[in-house]
Design an enzyme around this catalytic site. Structure first.
Site, PDB file in Angstrom:
ATOM      1  N   HIS A 182       0.845  -0.918   0.225  1.00 44.58           N
ATOM      2  CA  HIS A 182       0.239  -0.161  -0.192  1.00 44.58           C
ATOM      3  C   HIS A 182       1.228   1.027   0.106  1.00 44.58           C
ATOM      4  CE1 HIS A 182      -4.118  -2.012   1.248  1.00 44.58           C
ATOM      5  NE2 HIS A 182      -3.786  -2.117  -0.397  1.00 44.58           N
ATOM      6  N   GLU A 352       4.556  35.076 -14.424  1.00 41.50           N
ATOM      7  CA  GLU A 352       4.864  35.023 -12.317  1.00 41.50           C
ATOM      8  C   GLU A 352       5.482  35.909 -12.256  1.00 41.50           C
ATOM      9  OE1 GLU A 352       6.941  30.643 -12.391  1.00 41.50           O
ATOM     10  OE2 GLU A 352       7.919  31.327 -13.685  1.00 41.50           O
ATOM     11  N   ASP A 376       4.002  31.751  -8.276  1.00 41.82           N
ATOM     12  CA  ASP A 376       4.962  33.011  -7.774  1.00 41.82           C
ATOM     13  C   ASP A 376       3.861  34.126  -7.939  1.00 41.82           C
ATOM     14  OD1 ASP A 376       7.467  31.692  -7.130  1.00 41.82           O
ATOM     15  OD2 ASP A 376       8.269  31.469  -9.027  1.00 41.82           O
ATOM     16  N   CYS A 423      -0.625  26.961 -14.342  1.00 41.71           N
ATOM     17  CA  CYS A 423      -0.029  25.940 -14.067  1.00 41.71           C
ATOM     18  C   CYS A 423       0.636  26.273 -12.626  1.00 41.71           C
ATOM     19  CB  CYS A 423       1.622  25.956 -14.808  1.00 41.71           C
ATOM     20  SG  CYS A 423       2.588  26.701 -15.267  1.00 41.71           S
TER      21      CYS A 423
END
Ligand code: PEP
Ligand code: MG
Length: 465
Positions: A182, A352, A376, A423
């Site tokens: 697991h 960013e 950022d 992203c």
């Protein structure tokens, strides 16, 4: 040996476990011991509920089920019966009865022919250790790493794996364990590169703080790796990704280190304000040799698929012009050497910084796409160091200023003929999905556990309303 996706290059940290010595003690009141075990079981059940919730959030429903199975094991009549029987017949303490039961049950699972059943031995040990920890009021493990690290352990129990701080543990290697464990399943769904069952030698060979590369794809572990990755090494890595993606778009971000992402071999000067310092594209433009090596490797690999190159931490048109000149130089060199590269490589930048968002109209004309790095962008817009827990309370990820900068970038991207994605972590925030679609975000880039919930969310949105 088992491998998982991803690569981690970080200092090693040997996993330290709080050892509980279980002694055999004669007891007079066996019923009181049985009651102690029952109380510990209740406490353990509560802890397992907590682990289930954590795993559900970080690894998804299927992996979280592991802790439902642990609850069932804890409730199992044979397991509880064995503990009670040992207490009653031998008049011994509960911890001892649990430890003996754990040994017996894990030996029994270990001796089974079926590999899947063999792996359940680790689960029995895990729940038994939890039960003993609850009876003795000790913590199960010590997994409080303060720095990003590759964890090296003899083995990790599923619950120990679920408790790992995903932001700090970038990979782990275990001496024992199997692909059916697991632990392995959890690591895969938590997206932690892991290599399990490499043998006991690893524990002798690695020291705390030593640099280790864990390649979760090949299972290779490299201690104290040499210098910078060569052009050839990078080329092979990019080529393999492009080939595996079989013609689907692959976006590769150029070197993005510094500040929160340190690599020892760069020997970066210590800075007072690293987030405002020499990081990402600034480092590439300061050390063009390293940047050109990466660009050469990328362009060489571009003929094996559909490549996009993405530049992080852009703040100005000038930077993009310098990048453009370096790309042209690399392409000319490759052409002169007769080395093929694709003419269709898309280039893009990460939004960013507030500066990039504010001049996104000018930047859009120079690239094919934008990708908003919300981690950022939030840090720089709200002036909150993403590494500093003390200012976390001041971080509002839905802050109007951040959202307006994203909206402005989306508008300018489209006006300039570019597409725009997100992203950063915000891409997975389902409460913003509809907003992102409405402002024209073309792509949301999220890690695998978030793909299905996000797809579900997108399908539920009717943009015509
Ligand atoms: C971001 O800043 O949002 C981002 C995607 O990059 P990283 O988190 O790697 O800095
Ligand atoms: Mg970033």
């Amino acid at each position: 040996m088992l491998q998982f996706k991803g690569k981690g290059v970080y200092p090693a940290s040997l996993f330290k476990r709080q050892q509980v010595q279980v002694c055999r003690r004669q007891v007079k009141d066996t019923q009181a011991e049985i009651e102690r075990v029952k109380a510990a079981k209740q406490k353990a059940m509560q802890q397992l509920c907590g682990l289930y919730e954590k795993a559900l959030k970080e690894a998804g429903e299927e992996s979280a089920q592991i802790f439902e199975i642990h609850k069932m094991m804890l409730e199992d009549e044979d397991y509880s019966g064995s503990i009670q029987n040992i207490i009653n017949t031998q008049a011994v303490n509960g911890e001892y009865a649990v430890a003996v039961t754990a040994d017996n049950f894990s030996d029994m699972f270990g001796a089974m022919d079926d590999e899947y059943m063999q792996s359940r031995a680790a689960d029995v040990r895990d729940i038994s250790n939890r039960l003993i920890a609850c009876m003795t009021d000790t913590g199960c493990t010590n997994s409080s790493f303060t720095e990003k690290a590759v964890i090296i352990a003899d083995d990790l129990a599923p619950s120990e794996t679920a408790l790992l701080d995903k932001d700090k543990v970038l990979a782990f290697v275990t001496a024992s364990g199997s692909s059916n464990s697991h632990t392995a399943i959890l690591a895969a769904s938590m997206n932690i590169p892991a290599v399990v069952g490499v043998g006991k030698d690893i524990l002798q060979n690695v020291r705390d703080g030593q640099t280790v590369i864990v390649n979760g794809i090949t299972g290779q572990i490299t201690l104290e790796p040499e210098d910078y990755p060569s052009e050839e090494e990078q080329f092979k890595a990019y080529k393999s990704v492009l080939e595996n993606m079989a013609g689907k778009r692959v976006i590769i971000r150029t070197l993005d280190i510094g500040a929160d992402k340190q690599i020892d071999y760069f020997k970066l000067e210590k800075e007072d304000n690293p987030a405002l310092g020499l990081r990402a594209i600034r480092l590439c433009l300061t050390r063009p040799q390293i940047f050109e090596t990466q660009l050469r490797a990328l362009y060489r690999a571009s003929v094996y698929g559909k490549l996009g190159i993405m530049f992080p931490m852009i703040t100005s048109v000038k930077e993009l012009e310098r990048i453009d000149r370096l790309c042209s130089k690399v392409k000319k060199e490759l052409a002169d050497e007769g080395i093929p590269f694709a003419q269709t490589v898309e280039t893009g930048i990460m939004i960013e910084t507030p500066a990039a968002a504010m001049i996104s109209d000018r930047l859009a004309a120079m690239v094919d796409f934008f990708s908003v790095g919300t981690n950022d962008l939030t840090q720089y817009t709200l002036a909150c160091d993403r590494q500093n827990a003390a200012v976390e309370q001041f971080v509002d990820t839905h802050h109007e200023a951040v959202l307006r900068l994203i909206e402005l970038s989306a508008k300018n991207a489209h006006a300039g003929g570019s597409w725009i994605g997100i992203c950063g972590e915000l891409a997975a925030d389902l409460s913003l999905t509809e907003y992102f679609l409405r402002i024209g975000i073309d792509e949301l880039s999220v890690s695998p556990p978030f793909i299905l919930p996000l797809r579900d969310k997108i399908r539920s949105i009717d943009l015509s309303k």
